[in-house]
Design a protein around this motif. Structure first.
Motif: not given
Length: 330
Positions: A56, A58-59, A70, A73, A83-85
């Protein structure tokens, strides 16, 4: 006299407010233009890394940078890039385990010296996790740690104090959009793909396909074209869609009648006639793979409320404008 003074004060305030607004806009436009002019091969390198990621994106970022992270992402996730934060502070208390060696980390800090990012940066280095840094200072801790650095313009803030993140967060947001749209182009992400990730709300409704809403099987008001009008009336009444479609002996749609058509051609001898005598021949039709938004356009343009869905010239469904209203499209 007091009213005149108040009106003058209001007018002066309006001038000041507009002046402040224009100054803010101009400052942020100037920052974005500098971002545009500063784009180089690091953008392509970042996109290559993100596209090839087996995991993924990642932010991470702190404060206002975290809010922008956010959003970036969310944009990536909704357009085909998982993607995720991860919050930097939470990362230091267990959430580092959410980041794998197959992921790519995209860390944001305007100054590049957010101390909350240190543990994530160290973690990336320790496990060989690729890091893309977004900062205005390539020589900062974040800049030096990044495998790729995407530089933000060092153009100050639109804030009158020069302190509150304004122009910098706008530039970061735009840079995130650049990455998102770049990946959409590279991956050939389609409206259909977008629809699968947005099933809810107005947007999800508009992106639905005809097959999602059409009436099929026994719900379809379908009769042979030589059926007597008494049977036609019973079929239209029982199916409650305000129309009946007619087929020939090969099962191909040859015409249709609506309740409006019946009102226009009502006569004492109507029950003595056949459907083929009164039906509208070769009516407008759609296919089940068409977007509902396209169907809505046809219904509006043709000023009709029902439309049959064909596959190989044979009816497989029917859509009523009420179906669109109930789904939130119209």
């Amino acid at each position: 006299m007091i009213n005149i003074l108040e009106e003058n004060q209001t007018a002066e305030q309006e001038v000041l407010d507009k002046k402040c607004a224009i100054k803010t806009i101009d400052m942020e436009i100037e920052t974005i233009m500098k971002l545009r002019d500063s784009l180089d091969n690091s953008l392509t390198q970042a996109l290559n890394l993100m596209q090839k990621a087996k995991g993924r994106i990642i932010l991470t970022g702190m404060g206002k940078s975290g809010i922008i992270a956010r959003k970036i992402s969310a944009s990536l996730a909704s357009t085909g890039t998982p993607s995720f934060y991860v919050h930097p502070a939470e990362a230091s208390h267990g959430d580092l385990g959410m980041i794998t060696e197959e992921d790519v980390v995209l860390a944001i800090s305007n100054s590049g010296e957010s101390k909350e990012l240190i543990d994530i940066l160290n973690y990336c280095k320790r496990f060989g996790i690729k890091l893309i840094s977004i900062t205005k200072n390539p020589e900062s801790s974040l800049g030096k740690a990044g495998d790729i650095v995407l530089s933000l313009p060092n153009n100050g803030e639109a804030c009158p104090l020069g302190l509150a993140p304004t122009s910098s967060t706008t530039a970061t947001l735009v840079l995130g959009d650049i990455l998102t749209t770049g990946l959409i182009e590279r991956k050939g992400f389609t409206k259909s793909d977008f629809n699968e990730r947005h099933p809810g709300g107005k947007l999800g409704s508009v992106l639905k396909r005809v097959s999602d809403l059409m009436h099929t099987g026994i719900e379809m008001p379908i009769l042979n074209e030589v059926t007597d009008m008494q049977t036609v009336l019973l079929e239209m009444t029982s199916k409650r869609l305000g129309c009946v479609g007619f087929i020939n002996n090969n099962g191909e749609l040859t015409g249709m009648l609506t309740d409006g058509d019946l009102r226009r051609c009502i006569s004492p001898k109507i029950l003595e006639q056949k459907a083929i005598d009164l039906m509208t021949k070769n009516p407008k039709t759609v296919t089940k793979d068409m977007m509902i938004a396209e169907v809505l356009k046809i219904l509006h343009e043709k000023k009709i409320t029902n439309i049959f869905v064909l596959e190989n010239s044979k009816p497989v469904g029917v859509v009523h404008i009420h179906d669109l209203l109930n789904s939130g499209v119209a």
